[in-house]
Design a protein around this motif. Structure first.
Motif, PDB file in Angstrom:
ATOM      1  N   THR A 100      -2.042   9.801   9.968  1.00 56.81           N
ATOM      2  CA  THR A 100      -1.980   8.880   8.827  1.00 56.81           C
ATOM      3  C   THR A 100      -2.385   7.473   9.233  1.00 56.81           C
ATOM      4  O   THR A 100      -3.165   6.807   8.539  1.00 56.81           O
ATOM      5  N   ALA A 101      -1.861   7.004  10.366  1.00 52.55           N
ATOM      6  CA  ALA A 101      -2.153   5.642  10.810  1.00 52.55           C
ATOM      7  C   ALA A 101      -3.633   5.455  11.135  1.00 52.55           C
ATOM      8  O   ALA A 101      -4.220   4.413  10.823  1.00 52.55           O
ATOM      9  N   VAL A 141       0.481 -10.264   1.774  1.00 52.61           N
ATOM     10  CA  VAL A 141       1.725  -9.537   1.541  1.00 52.61           C
ATOM     11  C   VAL A 141       1.532  -8.310   0.652  1.00 52.61           C
ATOM     12  O   VAL A 141       2.007  -7.214   0.983  1.00 52.61           O
ATOM     13  N   PRO A 142       0.828  -8.419  -0.490  1.00 52.19           N
ATOM     14  CA  PRO A 142       0.625  -7.201  -1.297  1.00 52.19           C
ATOM     15  C   PRO A 142      -0.145  -6.117  -0.563  1.00 52.19           C
ATOM     16  O   PRO A 142       0.153  -4.919  -0.737  1.00 52.19           O
ATOM     17  N   ARG A 143      -1.098  -6.501   0.272  1.00 54.59           N
ATOM     18  CA  ARG A 143      -1.876  -5.507   1.014  1.00 54.59           C
ATOM     19  C   ARG A 143      -1.037  -4.828   2.092  1.00 54.59           C
ATOM     20  O   ARG A 143      -1.163  -3.625   2.322  1.00 54.59           O
ATOM     21  N   MET A 148       1.869   0.107   3.684  1.00 55.44           N
ATOM     22  CA  MET A 148       3.111   0.775   4.110  1.00 55.44           C
ATOM     23  C   MET A 148       3.498   1.886   3.137  1.00 55.44           C
ATOM     24  O   MET A 148       3.875   2.988   3.550  1.00 55.44           O
ATOM     25  N   LEU A 149       3.393   1.600   1.838  1.00 54.33           N
ATOM     26  CA  LEU A 149       3.749   2.611   0.839  1.00 54.33           C
ATOM     27  C   LEU A 149       2.824   3.822   0.922  1.00 54.33           C
ATOM     28  O   LEU A 149       3.283   4.979   0.940  1.00 54.33           O
ATOM     29  N   VAL A 150       1.519   3.565   0.978  1.00 57.39           N
ATOM     30  CA  VAL A 150       0.555   4.664   1.035  1.00 57.39           C
ATOM     31  C   VAL A 150       0.718   5.454   2.327  1.00 57.39           C
ATOM     32  O   VAL A 150       0.589   6.688   2.337  1.00 57.39           O
ATOM     33  N   ALA A 151       1.030   4.774   3.426  1.00 58.52           N
ATOM     34  CA  ALA A 151       1.199   5.470   4.702  1.00 58.52           C
ATOM     35  C   ALA A 151       2.353   6.464   4.639  1.00 58.52           C
ATOM     36  O   ALA A 151       2.257   7.572   5.177  1.00 58.52           O
ATOM     37  N   PHE A 204       3.499   2.014  11.315  1.00 57.80           N
ATOM     38  CA  PHE A 204       2.068   2.074  11.608  1.00 57.80           C
ATOM     39  C   PHE A 204       1.249   1.476  10.467  1.00 57.80           C
ATOM     40  O   PHE A 204       0.252   0.788  10.701  1.00 57.80           O
ATOM     41  N   GLY A 205       1.644   1.756   9.229  1.00 60.95           N
ATOM     42  CA  GLY A 205       0.938   1.163   8.099  1.00 60.95           C
ATOM     43  C   GLY A 205       1.050  -0.351   8.095  1.00 60.95           C
ATOM     44  O   GLY A 205       0.084  -1.062   7.794  1.00 60.95           O
ATOM     45  N   MET A 206       2.233  -0.857   8.435  1.00 57.74           N
ATOM     46  CA  MET A 206       2.424  -2.307   8.511  1.00 57.74           C
ATOM     47  C   MET A 206       1.553  -2.918   9.596  1.00 57.74           C
ATOM     48  O   MET A 206       0.891  -3.949   9.376  1.00 57.74           O
TER      49      MET A 206
END
Length: 261
Positions: A100-101, A141-143, A148-151, A204-206
């Protein structure tokens, strides 16, 4: 000559410090209002749209390779009944968050770096600051939250597809039985294994989004600089992901002891 050499040696340290300071600014921006809900939804939809199909396609060979390798190794020890649980552990704990990452960094992160880099060279970010608008709160911040949510959701997709792919290859190519594969899920796997996979995907998404935003907002040199920033963001993210994954895995194994069959 000595000063120039020292500058080159200390340059990575300064870059790491600037990235860490940028991450702290993003953390502070999370608590500022107003929250850019529309931008968050748009970015989440965009990142999901460019990563969901590649992630699903990558998950299939991930699960297949793990099932074939683990199944062959376990068969040598005469413990075929644990093939399912071993495959699930490998997919849920390691393959799903890392896969995912990599997709988030390669597809979503590169898009974030390119977008912010283009805004940087067009001096849009400078114009926002002149108007009293914080680019980190408004754009970064929104990105980061969207990535993080999508990850987290993509991690669940990779887990399901990877386990299903491992099941098909184990039963179809290695002569395993469907009942034994499914029944062994609870032999070694436990609920904290799922939580640590989700936590890894979140972190990882962050990391992918923060690194991409940092490199994009510090791009210079015109379109070539934007391209260099995109490449650098992907490479740096990959390196950080494997380091952080090792640290998180080591901590998890110390905190949560492995379940014995």
């Amino acid at each position: 000559m000595a000063s120039s050499t020292a500058t080159r040696v200390l340059a990575p340290v300064g870059a790491a410090g600037n990235l860490f300071a940028f991450a702290l600014d993003v953390g502070r921006g999370l608590f500022r209002r107003p929250f850019q809900l529309r931008e968050f939804i748009q970015q989440a939809w965009f990142i999901a749209s460019v990563t969901i199909i590649p992630t699903a396609l990558v998950a299939i060979p991930f699960g297949a390779v793990i099932a074939l390798q683990v199944g062959g190794l376990i068969k040598q020890f005469g413990a075929q009944s644990f093939t399912g649980s071993a495959s699930v552990l490998a997919v849920v704990q390691q393959a799903a968050p890392i896969g995912t990452a990599l997709l988030i960094a390669g597809a979503g992160g590169s898009a974030i770096a390119a977008d912010l880099g283009a805004r940087k060279i067009r001096e849009e970010l400078d114009a926002m600051m002149v108007l009293g608008i914080d680019p980190i709160q408004r754009l970064v911040v929104p990105r980061v939250l969207a990535a993080m949510l999508v990850a987290v959701f993509l991690n669940g997709l990779v887990s399901v597809v990877g386990v299903a792919g491992g099941y098909v290859f184990n039963v179809g190519l290695q002569g395993g039985t469907p009942g034994a594969y499914i029944a062994s899920f609870t032999a070694l796997a436990q609920l904290p294994d799922l939580w640590v996979g989700l936590l890894k995907a979140l972190i990882f998404g962050m990391i992918a989004a923060i690194v991409a935003a940092y490199k994009g907002m510090n791009a210079n040199g015109g379109p070539k600089g934007v391209g260099d920033a995109v490449n650098e963001s992907v490479v740096i993210t990959f390196v950080l992901l494997f380091i952080v994954n090792f640290v998180l895995s080591a901590i998890y194994l110390q905190v949560v002891p492995p379940k014995t069959g």
